[in-house]
Design a protein around this motif. Sequence first.
Motif: not given
Length: 233
Positions: A212-233
Amino acid sequence: MSTRRNLLIAGACFGAGALAYGLKPRKRLSLLGSAKMEAIVPVTIPGWSAELSEGMVKPKTEGLAAELYDEVVQRTYKGDADGADVMLLIAYGGLQSDLLQIHRPEVCYPALGFAIRSKKASTVQLPGGVALPVVRLVAVAGDRQENVVYWTRVGEALPTNNTDQREILLRTSFKGLIPDGVLVRSSIVHDDADEAFAVLDRFIPTMLSAVAADSRRALIGTDPAKVMRLAGA
């Protein structure tokens, strides 16, 4: 003269004590929060299905190391198309310090009788153009060759070696923060390292996109998770 000297010494000691107190980490930095790693990483992801796995190399969790990891998730994901078996291990520690910090696989594998045949810092491409910093290892024990791609997150940083990891812990300590940390390791037992790494390079983005997009930062950090979310992942 003696009284003045004693006052100077006392003043210096007080100043050092105040500085040490000021530098002592007092606030936790947790990207996982109250969630559980086992819950945020899906058991079934597109093209892969998983089962619990007990037969993989895992970090030592006895003695002092038992205080390091709050949670260790281990699964084997089987490719629906090619039947490839990817072993995934996620080790999470809520409090990282100079004494308690993530143990990197190049230390864990030799401790269990493996020889490290090769080690290289690299990247894995994620949606949105994110280049995830990883380490690629080939570890060998007898006729077993395990090809490993892993990364570590300490707070918001993704260090690829012990030196950087310690430096990051020092910087966060100066900010008064105690960060959490995670080791995410995927591996395949295969005689051909290039073929194994190619599978892992496909598996990792798919696995992270399934989180889930709001949980992804726990694995890769906030900024990379934000870029993935903005890319529609």
